[in-house]
Design an enzyme around this catalytic site. Structure first.
Site, short mmCIF file in Angstrom:
data_model
loop_
_atom_site.label_atom_id
_atom_site.label_comp_id
_atom_site.label_asym_id
_atom_site.label_seq_id
_atom_site.Cartn_x
_atom_site.Cartn_y
_atom_site.Cartn_z
N CYS A 189 -36.64 23.96 11.51
CA CYS A 189 -35.44 23.78 12.35
C CYS A 189 -35.44 22.50 13.18
CB CYS A 189 -35.21 25.00 13.24
SG CYS A 189 -36.62 25.48 14.22
N LYS A 216 -42.77 37.81 20.03
CA LYS A 216 -42.00 36.78 20.72
C LYS A 216 -40.55 37.19 20.87
CE LYS A 216 -40.55 32.09 19.87
NZ LYS A 216 -40.20 31.17 18.84
N CYS A 267 -42.22 25.27 10.77
CA CYS A 267 -40.82 25.65 10.59
C CYS A 267 -40.02 24.38 10.30
CB CYS A 267 -40.27 26.33 11.84
SG CYS A 267 -38.75 27.26 11.50
N ARG A 326 -29.19 32.46 14.41
CA ARG A 326 -30.37 32.83 13.64
C ARG A 326 -30.46 34.33 13.36
NH1 ARG A 326 -32.25 27.82 14.01
NH2 ARG A 326 -33.23 26.93 15.88
N ARG A 331 -34.59 25.02 22.72
CA ARG A 331 -33.72 24.30 21.77
C ARG A 331 -33.29 22.96 22.33
NH1 ARG A 331 -30.84 29.68 19.16
NH2 ARG A 331 -32.83 30.57 18.49
N CYS A 347 -33.67 27.15 10.21
CA CYS A 347 -35.09 27.19 9.91
C CYS A 347 -35.41 27.10 8.42
CB CYS A 347 -35.71 28.46 10.50
SG CYS A 347 -35.48 28.56 12.30
N TYR A 406 -46.27 27.93 28.57
CA TYR A 406 -46.10 26.57 29.11
C TYR A 406 -46.79 26.44 30.47
CZ TYR A 406 -42.63 26.60 25.40
OH TYR A 406 -42.02 26.72 24.17
N LYS A 439 -40.51 38.44 15.63
CA LYS A 439 -39.77 37.42 16.37
C LYS A 439 -38.30 37.83 16.45
CE LYS A 439 -38.56 32.53 16.42
NZ LYS A 439 -38.81 31.20 15.91
N GLU A 485 -42.25 44.70 9.96
CA GLU A 485 -42.52 43.25 9.92
C GLU A 485 -44.02 43.00 10.04
OE1 GLU A 485 -40.85 40.62 9.29
OE2 GLU A 485 -38.78 41.34 9.31
#
Ligand code: PBG
Ligand code: ZN
Length: 330
Positions: free
Chosen positions: A123, A253, A121, A222, A210, A131, A318, A200, A238
């Site tokens: 961004c 996501k 991406c 966005r 961010r 993006c 994470y 997404k 999609e």
């Protein structure tokens, strides 16, 4: 009591419960994200305040971190880059010496078997934080779709040339999977898979990311390219588009708040699904656990098994390094 059904018969002992357990979680399901910063300071290791336990890392610090992760049994990592300079066209994303390209080369040289996924991406690399390309004078952040495709394709090829095992476009431009697929094939990377952020949403759960990636849009938002959180039917379209364009793996996501979408995708398409447990989901669990309001281990594990149960095969989280370090997943 007169009942034939007694659900408790199979819950009586830990072994019985394990025998009838329908969903499992293993190390091969988990993908660990890292943020790598372009800096001359080799010891740079900046805590991300909204994501306790996560850091922006110099290349050298990333090397140490990945060395430990590999020892713990981490099989796959997802890389995000923070360039030293940003510009209108996000040129750091596709430069052959861009920070993610350097990180990929470093990792693949040390650990050829580790699966390295490159987030594709612009961004993190654009001065405006969007993006893709923004027209001159635009102040709402309406990204120019078709002009952006070419830069995304260049980024994907640069990442593949550096040795990335999987390219993961997260921009939500229309037609980007096909543009990337064609560019990869033309450059001789027909065996490099695309893990598309297929579904997404324009989500507030990305807030902490961010900060981590220094990628918040400077103006606008966005919502002209990411999906409306109210929509489920649209997710089917999609997904269909990305399948037709040749994607190999499909991300939904955020993960937890969109488990209905994961389930819908699982029941509607025969493709490997990936849930992204995003920064906000991570941070909320960390914050509540730090306050003693919830049991950290129990909620982490419940959140991850929920994403598997909903129908995802893999999870980007994470928590990957932690759950392996603690031996909660093997
Ligand atoms: C970049 C990108 C984002 C995330 C992954 N890739 C942020 C965004 O779209 O604003 C979010 C990840 C997270 O919140 O953990 N397009
Ligand atoms: Zn982006």
């Amino acid at each position: 009591m007169n009942s034939f059904h007694r659900g408790r018969r199979l819950r009586r002992t830990p072994v019985l419960r394990e025998m009838v357990r329908e969903t499992s979680l293993s190390a091969a399901d988990l993908i660990m994200p890292y943020f790598v910063t372009e800096t001359d300071d080799a010891s740079f290791r900046q805590p991300i305040s909204s994501m306790p336990g996560q850091f922006q890392l110099s290349l050298a610090e990333l090397e140490k971190e990945v060395a430990e992760a590999v020892k713990l049994g981490v099989r796959s990592v997802l890389l995000f880059g923070i360039p030293a300079v940003k510009d209108e066209l996000g040129s750091g994303a596709y430069a052959s010496e861009g920070i993610v390209q350097k990180a990929i080369r470093m990792i693949k040289k040390n650990w050829p078997d580790l699966v390295v996924i490159a987030d594709c991406c612009l961004c993190e690399y654009t001065s405006h934080g969007h993006c893709g390309i923004i027209a001159k004078g635009d102040s709402v952040g309406h990204v120019l779709n078709d002009a952006t495709l070419d830069l995304l394709a260049q980024t994907a090829v640069a990442q593949a040339e550096a040795g990335a095992d999987i390219i993961a476009p997260s921009d939500m431009m229309d037609g980007r999977v096909l543009a990337i697929r064609e560019a990869l094939d033309k450059a001789g990377f027909e065996e490099i898979p695309v893990m598309s952020y297929a579904v997404k949403y324009a989500s507030a759960y990305y807030g902490p990311f961010r900060e981590a990636a220094e990628s918040a849009p400077r103006f606008g938002d966005r919502r002209t390219y990411q999906m409306d959180p109210a929509n489920a039917q649209e997710a089917l379209r999609e997904m269909q588009a990305d399948i037709e364009e040749g994607a190999d793996l499909f991300i939904v996501k955020p993960g937890g708040p969109y488990q209905d979408i994961i389930r819908l995708m699982h029941d509607s398409f025969d493709v490997p699904l990936v849930a992204y447990q995003v920064s906000g989901e991570y941070s909320m669990i960390c914050a509540a656990a730090q306050n003693g309001w919830i049991d950290r281990k129990a909620v982490i594990m419940e959140s991850l098994i929920g994403l598997k149960r909903a129908g995802s095969k893999m999870i980007i989280t994470y928590f990957t390094a932690e759950v392996l370090r603690e031996g909660w997943v093997r």
